[in-house]
Design an enzyme around this catalytic site. Structure first.
Site, PDB file in Angstrom:
ATOM      1  N   CYS A  92       0.792  -1.116   0.207  1.00 24.03           N
ATOM      2  CA  CYS A  92       0.178  -0.308  -0.054  1.00 24.03           C
ATOM      3  C   CYS A  92       0.532   1.180  -0.011  1.00 24.03           C
ATOM      4  O   CYS A  92       1.661   1.718  -1.059  1.00 24.03           O
ATOM      5  CB  CYS A  92      -0.955   0.059   1.023  1.00 24.03           C
ATOM      6  N   ARG A 126     -11.065   6.816  -4.774  1.00 25.00           N
ATOM      7  CA  ARG A 126     -10.319   5.845  -4.603  1.00 25.00           C
ATOM      8  C   ARG A 126     -10.760   3.914  -4.604  1.00 25.00           C
ATOM      9  O   ARG A 126     -12.061   3.613  -5.035  1.00 25.00           O
ATOM     10  CB  ARG A 126     -11.390   5.855  -2.748  1.00 25.00           C
ATOM     11  N   HIS A 190      -3.562  -4.523   0.786  1.00 24.04           N
ATOM     12  CA  HIS A 190      -2.942  -4.016   1.932  1.00 24.04           C
ATOM     13  C   HIS A 190      -2.868  -5.015   2.851  1.00 24.04           C
ATOM     14  O   HIS A 190      -3.525  -5.773   3.064  1.00 24.04           O
ATOM     15  CB  HIS A 190      -3.756  -2.291   2.395  1.00 24.04           C
TER      16      HIS A 190
END
Lengths: 241, 419
Positions: A92, A126, A190
């Site tokens: 990430c 996002r 992530h």
């Protein structure tokens, strides 16, 4: 046998969401194979040791990400370690930082560590959700399953290779996901990315020990195998609906 | 404009707002008849008809807004209980509906209440401060929470700070032991600092002002690279006791368990003090709170006494594990539906090693995620499909049940049917 040294970089800045999971999975899979392992947590006011076997970098918010990049550039220890053949695994925000530059909090371009030939910029919207990707066959790692939550778009240069091709999710934004170059590997999966991807953990261990690894006893793989199957089945059901 | 203490209520509302509350109230009635709790629908309908309704309804009232990542619902109940000793009607969104529709519904349900204690979502607090011009804003804590949909916490802290800088009439009651909260609160003109403690520290190792590593010793913290440091406190949580601004130490008497609730109680007493309620009276109010929207409920099912605990994020799980009676079997349950956050990564931020040595049952829709997590911490466990299977495997007079949001609601629905 030589002790495997895990170095977790800046958990005070880069540990947004379950990043400890990657440390725990590497420790477990090393121990189960009889490899002695120790973990060092390096806080952002400490020097990065150059003698680690596997370096880990987690996720972080925009401001901590910028601060961490600035400190690692000034410190130089991580660069020294990578030059000496150390393995680096970043997720990430940590992944984005490894490139030449990345997009900071107010759209400003921030200098990255230059350890992967790539650049990242901020992108709308996002990317949040489950991600599935097939890994470069040269790496002998099974299909990736994970969760992504980032606002970056990453373009690889000729020296970095895509880690995988996405079947579901956004990843780098061009149908690829993650990157590797030598023994430096980064991914948008992530947090505890290695939990659902023990094959990726084993790749890092292979790189670090410079040797093939014995298989784990099947009972040690039962639960993580069930979790992997369940997650992959859940997204394929969702995709079919 | 009439700003007297008795000025609130729809008697003064413009025609359109009156209409909006009336129609909204009717919608809530219909919703309750349909078997829902009706706590939000009147607000949704009312706001559709009059977007300024929340600010109109707030006018002339004395409002307390309560926010933070953990403990909002409980602290709202504790403050309400403490203020009840004033003998006045208090409006509150006690069902945890904490965004604009929930707040609007709570105020329109009780048009004559001069006092309102409103739990407010941490993202909505800046807009709610602007709309309601509160007398008091309570800032409890700020830590990682459901990040697939929540904002990043450093960003939230900055928004809190900006909103408070622009609210000169508002008193802030804030936890000085949480560096992010303290930094956000110091934007306000008047702050009552409470040493409310901080068990979860993984989100506050760096200075929110300049980003340098923070130095922490006990509850104290300071930055070596900028003047940011822990402010001087006037209310203190000290173990099982509290110390008030006069320096007097008293035991905290609560029906609710755990450090986190003692912390919430000290905050509630600091708020009550701002309304002139003395500590002994406030304490008498607090002890009347025994369970909060099902949390801490104790029920007997199939011969086993269950205690239901709700925790939604790493900081909450840390506090909940601290509450559990030693050696009692525990059922842990995790879901990842929308309200829980669809990402289970946070499980890896919780240290489960303290569960070693007691029977552990694992349930919920994402029990495999939890199973792999416990395996990594060498905590033996058994997987279960539901609450009754856990009870029959535990074969114990007591069992603690710790679940995240929707898993908790599912279990609560099950035990609710036995009552």
């Amino acid at each position: 046998m030589k002790t495997l040294r895990l170095v977790w970089i800046y958990p005070d800045l880069l540990s947004t969401y379950g990043d400890r999971g990657n440390v725990l999975i590497l420790e477990r899979r090393a121990r189960l194979r009889g490899i002695p392992v120790e973990t060092v947590e390096v806080k952002s006011d400490e020097k990065v040791p150059a003698d680690g076997s596997i370096y880990l970098m987690g996720g972080g918010e925009d401001l901590p990400q910028t601060l961490a990049a600035r400190r690692l550039l000034a410190d130089g220890g991580l660069h020294e370690a990578v030059r000496a053949g150390g393995v680096l695994f970043a997720v990430c925000a940590g992944y984005q930082m490894l490139g030449h530059d990345f997009g900071g909090s107010d759209g400003a371009t921030v200098q990255g560590l230059g350890l992967l030939d790539m650049r990242s910029a901020r992108a709308e919207p996002r990317s949040v959700g489950e991600i599935v990707a097939d890994v470069d066959p040269a790496l002998r790692v099974p299909r990736l399953t994970g969760f992504e939550n980032h606002q970056g778009q990453t373009q690889l240069g000729p020296r970095a290779r895509p880690l995988s091709r996405t079947l579901l999710g956004v990843g780098n934004g061009d149908g690829t996901e993650g990157a590797y170059q030598g023994k430096v590997l980064g991914t948008y999966l992530h947090g505890p990315a290695l939990v659902r991807n023990p094959g990726l953990a084993d790749l890092l261990l292979r790189w670090a020990t410079d040797s093939e690894l014995p298989a784990l006893p099947p009972e040690a793989e039962t639960l993580s195998g069930r979790l992997r199957d369940e997650r992959l089945a859940a997204v394929s059901t969702a995709a079919a609906q | 404009m009439d700003n007297s203490y008795r000025a609130g209520g729809p008697g003064r509302l413009p025609m359109r707002a009156k209409f909006a509350t009336t129609v909204g109230g009717a919608a809530a009635k219909v919703s309750r008849l349909a078997g829902r709790d009706g706590s939000v629908i009147s607000g949704i309908v009312g706001l559709r008809l009059e977007p300024e309704l929340l600010s109109m309804l707030a006018q002339g009232r004395h409002i307390v807004l309560v926010t933070g990542t953990n403990g909002k619902t409980t602290t709202t109940r504790l403050i309400t209980a403490a203020l009840k000793t004033l003998g006045q009607e208090i409006a509150s969104n006690s069902f945890g509906a904490n965004m604009d529709a929930g707040l609007t519904a709570a105020l329109s349900r009780q048009p004559d209440a001069q006092l309102a204690v409103l739990e407010t979502d941490e993202k909505y607090i800046p807009a709610t401060i602007r709309a309601t011009q509160p007398k008091v804003v309570v800032l409890l804590n700020l830590s990682r929470d459901q990040m697939d949909r929540a904002a990043e916490i450093w960003l939230l802290a900055r928004r809190w700070r900006e909103a408070l800088e622009n609210a000169p009439g508002t008193r802030v009651v804030a936890n000085a032991d949480d560096p992010l909260v303290a930094w956000a609160a110091s934007g306000a003109s008047e702050v009552t600092w409470v040493a409310a403690g901080q068990a979860w520290r993984e989100d506050s190792w760096c200075c929110p002002h300049c980003g340098s590593h923070l130095y922490r010793e006990g509850d104290d913290w300071n930055c070596h690279e900028c003047p940011n440091r822990r402010p001087p406190v006037s209310w203190v949580l000290a173990g099982e006791n509290m110390i008030d601004p006069s320096g007097q130490t008293r035991p905290i008497e609560l029906a609710l368990p755990g450090r986190a609730n003692r912390s919430n109680a000290v905050v509630a007493m600091a708020v009550a003090d701002a309304f002139g309620v003395k500590v002994p009276e406030a304490m008498r109010g607090l002890v009347t709170v025994t369970s909060v929207a099902g949390r801490y409920t104790q029920v007997t099912r199939n011969g086993t006494d269950l205690r239901l605990l709700l925790a939604k994020n790493p900081a909450g799980w840390l506090e909940a594990l601290d509450v559990m009676a030693p050696d009692v079997p525990v059922l842990l349950a995790v879901n990842a539906q929308g309200p829980d956050g669809r990402d289970t990564s946070w499980l890896w931020d919780v240290d489960y090693r303290r569960l070693r040595g007691r029977p552990v049952l694992v349930g919920g829709e994402r029990r495999m995620d939890l199973a792999v997590r416990l395996e990594a911490d060498d905590v033996p466990f058994r997987l279960v499909n539901d609450l009754d299977e856990a009870i029959s495997l535990a074969r114990s007079p007591h069992m603690e049940v710790l679940a995240n949001y929707t898993a908790f609601q599912q279990y609560r629905a099950v035990v609710g049917r036995t009552e």
